[in-house]
Motif scaffolding. Structure first.
Motif, PDB file in Angstrom:
ATOM      1  N   SER A 159       0.818  -1.211   0.000  1.00 24.83           N
ATOM      2  CA  SER A 159       0.000   0.000   0.000  1.00 24.83           C
ATOM      3  C   SER A 159       0.861   1.274   0.000  1.00 24.83           C
ATOM      4  CB  SER A 159      -0.940   0.002   1.201  1.00 24.83           C
ATOM      5  OG  SER A 159      -0.211  -0.246   2.384  1.00 24.83           O
ATOM      6  N   ALA A 160       2.150   1.164   0.337  1.00 23.66           N
ATOM      7  CA  ALA A 160       3.048   2.327   0.318  1.00 23.66           C
ATOM      8  C   ALA A 160       3.255   2.848  -1.105  1.00 23.66           C
ATOM      9  CB  ALA A 160       4.394   1.971   0.938  1.00 23.66           C
ATOM     10  N   SER A 161       3.061   1.978  -2.096  1.00 20.49           N
ATOM     11  CA  SER A 161       3.230   2.427  -3.487  1.00 20.49           C
ATOM     12  C   SER A 161       2.265   3.567  -3.803  1.00 20.49           C
ATOM     13  CB  SER A 161       3.011   1.267  -4.461  1.00 20.49           C
ATOM     14  OG  SER A 161       1.661   0.850  -4.415  1.00 20.49           O
ATOM     15  N   ARG A 162       1.107   3.608  -3.103  1.00 21.22           N
ATOM     16  CA  ARG A 162       0.100   4.645  -3.379  1.00 21.22           C
ATOM     17  C   ARG A 162       0.335   5.914  -2.579  1.00 21.22           C
ATOM     18  NH1 ARG A 162      -4.214   0.123  -2.237  1.00 21.22           N
ATOM     19  NH2 ARG A 162      -4.057   1.140  -0.230  1.00 21.22           N
ATOM     20  N   SER A 163       1.182   5.850  -1.536  1.00 18.65           N
ATOM     21  CA  SER A 163       1.368   7.012  -0.652  1.00 18.65           C
ATOM     22  C   SER A 163       2.415   7.995  -1.149  1.00 18.65           C
ATOM     23  CB  SER A 163       1.731   6.539   0.768  1.00 18.65           C
ATOM     24  OG  SER A 163       0.555   6.310   1.515  1.00 18.65           O
ATOM     25  N   ILE A 164       2.896   7.830  -2.366  1.00 24.66           N
ATOM     26  CA  ILE A 164       3.851   8.795  -2.937  1.00 24.66           C
ATOM     27  C   ILE A 164       3.118  10.092  -3.313  1.00 24.66           C
ATOM     28  CG2 ILE A 164       5.466   9.170  -4.890  1.00 24.66           C
ATOM     29  CD1 ILE A 164       6.539   7.132  -2.890  1.00 24.66           C
ATOM     30  N   TRP A 165       1.796   9.994  -3.520  1.00 21.87           N
ATOM     31  CA  TRP A 165       1.027  11.161  -3.970  1.00 21.87           C
ATOM     32  C   TRP A 165      -0.119  11.502  -3.022  1.00 21.87           C
ATOM     33  CZ3 TRP A 165       2.562   7.224  -7.232  1.00 21.87           C
ATOM     34  CH2 TRP A 165       3.472   7.583  -8.219  1.00 21.87           C
ATOM     35  N   GLN A 166      -0.599  12.728  -3.162  1.00 26.40           N
ATOM     36  CA  GLN A 166      -1.850  13.161  -2.523  1.00 26.40           C
ATOM     37  C   GLN A 166      -3.011  12.870  -3.480  1.00 26.40           C
ATOM     38  OE1 GLN A 166      -2.351  14.125   0.443  1.00 26.40           O
ATOM     39  NE2 GLN A 166      -0.466  15.082   1.215  1.00 26.40           N
ATOM     40  N   GLY A 167      -4.227  13.012  -2.975  1.00 31.27           N
ATOM     41  CA  GLY A 167      -5.414  12.875  -3.818  1.00 31.27           C
ATOM     42  C   GLY A 167      -5.740  11.424  -4.146  1.00 31.27           C
ATOM     43  N   PHE A 168      -6.497  11.241  -5.237  1.00 29.20           N
ATOM     44  CA  PHE A 168      -6.846   9.890  -5.678  1.00 29.20           C
ATOM     45  C   PHE A 168      -5.640   9.278  -6.390  1.00 29.20           C
ATOM     46  CE2 PHE A 168     -11.088  12.056  -5.910  1.00 29.20           C
ATOM     47  CZ  PHE A 168     -11.714  11.306  -4.924  1.00 29.20           C
ATOM     48  N   VAL A 169      -5.381   8.017  -6.091  1.00 28.99           N
ATOM     49  CA  VAL A 169      -4.199   7.343  -6.643  1.00 28.99           C
ATOM     50  C   VAL A 169      -4.578   5.924  -7.054  1.00 28.99           C
ATOM     51  CG1 VAL A 169      -1.848   6.537  -6.142  1.00 28.99           C
ATOM     52  CG2 VAL A 169      -2.651   8.677  -5.127  1.00 28.99           C
ATOM     53  N   GLU A 170      -4.165   5.527  -8.254  1.00 24.95           N
ATOM     54  CA  GLU A 170      -4.403   4.150  -8.691  1.00 24.95           C
ATOM     55  C   GLU A 170      -3.080   3.395  -8.748  1.00 24.95           C
ATOM     56  OE1 GLU A 170      -6.317   3.649 -12.509  1.00 24.95           O
ATOM     57  OE2 GLU A 170      -6.342   1.456 -12.292  1.00 24.95           O
ATOM     58  N   TRP A 171      -3.058   2.213  -8.150  1.00 19.07           N
ATOM     59  CA  TRP A 171      -1.881   1.329  -8.226  1.00 19.07           C
ATOM     60  C   TRP A 171      -2.187   0.266  -9.276  1.00 19.07           C
ATOM     61  CZ3 TRP A 171      -0.574  -2.498  -3.632  1.00 19.07           C
ATOM     62  CH2 TRP A 171       0.520  -3.299  -3.992  1.00 19.07           C
ATOM     63  N   HIS A 172      -1.437   0.286 -10.364  1.00 18.94           N
ATOM     64  CA  HIS A 172      -1.614  -0.686 -11.442  1.00 18.94           C
ATOM     65  C   HIS A 172      -0.966  -2.012 -11.031  1.00 18.94           C
ATOM     66  CE1 HIS A 172      -2.766   2.751 -13.849  1.00 18.94           C
ATOM     67  NE2 HIS A 172      -1.636   3.340 -13.517  1.00 18.94           N
ATOM     68  N   ALA A 173      -1.741  -3.080 -11.097  1.00 14.80           N
ATOM     69  CA  ALA A 173      -1.202  -4.386 -10.682  1.00 14.80           C
ATOM     70  C   ALA A 173       0.015  -4.766 -11.528  1.00 14.80           C
ATOM     71  CB  ALA A 173      -2.276  -5.458 -10.811  1.00 14.80           C
TER      72      ALA A 173
END
Ligand code: 2P0
Length: 333
Positions: A159-173
């Motif tokens: 889940s840390a992969s998504r915390s690089i940004w603010q706002g809505f974030v999509e992590w591509h599998a």
């Protein structure tokens, strides 16, 4: 592929260059998934079975300072208290730092300041490993693009992969075995009226880590095979809801996604339930308020507490109904 091989693939010869600065400091927000990450296709690299989509929590997160040290060992402090490096948190942190230390590289003093309510079961590993990836980039002056910081953060915690940004974030599998296409990206839309209420129903420690729980679910739940197609549908619905700012669609999709994730856990063996009696009581209250006309939804992660989803116009009534709820406006924090 091992974690250190993924790091070497990204950093190349930069891996052998000592830090440029004596210290550096960076912040990363924590995030809450509206469409969850639950299950890995590769446990070593934290590669997920499915994509996921989250919202970052603005100023709720971790600030991490890294100082080059002359000590023989790393020293880690969390909110000014020394961290026991034999605990699972301490070990994971040092193992992560070791990925970036070729032979002879220095030890560090690590100061982590977290302002997230620990009891709320918010993913502290998400902001923790994201802040570490960013601060390492600064200390060594790697100047990596953000998508590569997202890959490095993922090696610490998915889940840390998504915390690089603010706002809505999509992590591509992603599809690749080396995970080089498994990173997150921000979604440009903003939604200032969107509120998240942190509803703490219990401060009891969780019985099983999300890492172990998701693996047990993948290997034993007869319902897990339905999860990838559910996520695929929910992801497009959440993105549609964000693009047209349809709150009801966002809320019901996020709630249904969370309930389905917990259903896969309930069908694992031994059963995993993060729900306590207080969790169910809060859910029933939310469902009743919704039947009475209030536009209120929730999501739940690997813990008993709920995150309420609603719009600013309903903030006062929700604060009255749920004493002690901590209301955040992620786009205005
Ligand atoms: C999520 N969770 O999407 C889901 C929903 C918890 C429930 O990501 O093993 O701590 O370090 O990759 O990232 C928590 O899992 O697991 C999580 P690892 P992580 O937010």
């Amino acid at each position: 592929m091992k974690k250190y091989e993924a790091v070497r693939a990204i950093l190349g010869n930069k891996l052998y260059v000592p830090p440029k600065y004596a210290s550096a400091k960076a912040y990363a927000p924590t995030n809450i998934a509206l469409c969850k990450y639950w299950g890995k296709r590769n446990q070593e690299l934290n590669l997920p079975m499915t994509s996921s989509l989250s919202i970052s929590l603005g100023s709720k997160g971790a600030t991490t300072e890294l100082m080059v040290s002359t000590h023989a060992h790393d020293l880690v402090f969390l909110n000014n208290h020394p961290v026991d490096l034999t605990t699972s948190f301490g070990r994971r942190l040092i193992e992560f730092l070791d990925l970036f230390r070729a032979h002879g590289m220095p030890r560090f003093i690590v100061n982590i300041e977290s302002n997230i309510p620990i009891a709320a079961g918010l993913a502290s590993s998400a902001c923790g490993f994201a802040a570490l990836a960013i601060v390492l980039d600064q200390l060594f002056d790697w100047e990596l693009p953000e998508y590569q910081l997202s890959i490095l953060a993922r090696l610490g915690s998915g889940s840390a992969s998504r915390s690089i940004w603010q706002g809505f974030v999509e992590w591509h599998a992603g599809f690749r075995a080396d995970g080089m296409d498994s990173f997150a990206e921000p979604i440009s839309e903003s939604w200032p009226e969107l509120c998240i209420g942190l509803l703490i129903v219990s401060e009891k420690e969780k019985m099983i880590s999300s890492r172990d729980a998701m693996q047990r679910t993948v290997t034993t739940s007869p319902l897990y095979s339905a999860w990838p197609s559910k996520v695929s549908r929910d992801l497009s619905l959440v993105k549609q809801a964000i693009s047209v700012q349809d709150f009801s669609l966002l809320g019901r999709t996020a709630e249904s996604n969370a309930m389905t994730m917990h259903a896969t856990m309930l069908s694992a063996w031994p059963t995993i339930s993060y729900m306590l009696p207080e969790t169910l009581l809060a859910m029933q209250k939310i469902w009743q308020l919704r039947r009475d006309g209030l536009s209120l939804y929730f999501t739940q992660d690997a813990g008993p507490n709920l995150k309420l989803l609603f719009l600013k116009q309903d903030a006062d009534i929700i604060s009255q109904e749920f004493a002690g709820v901590d209301v955040l406006q992620p786009f205005l924090e």
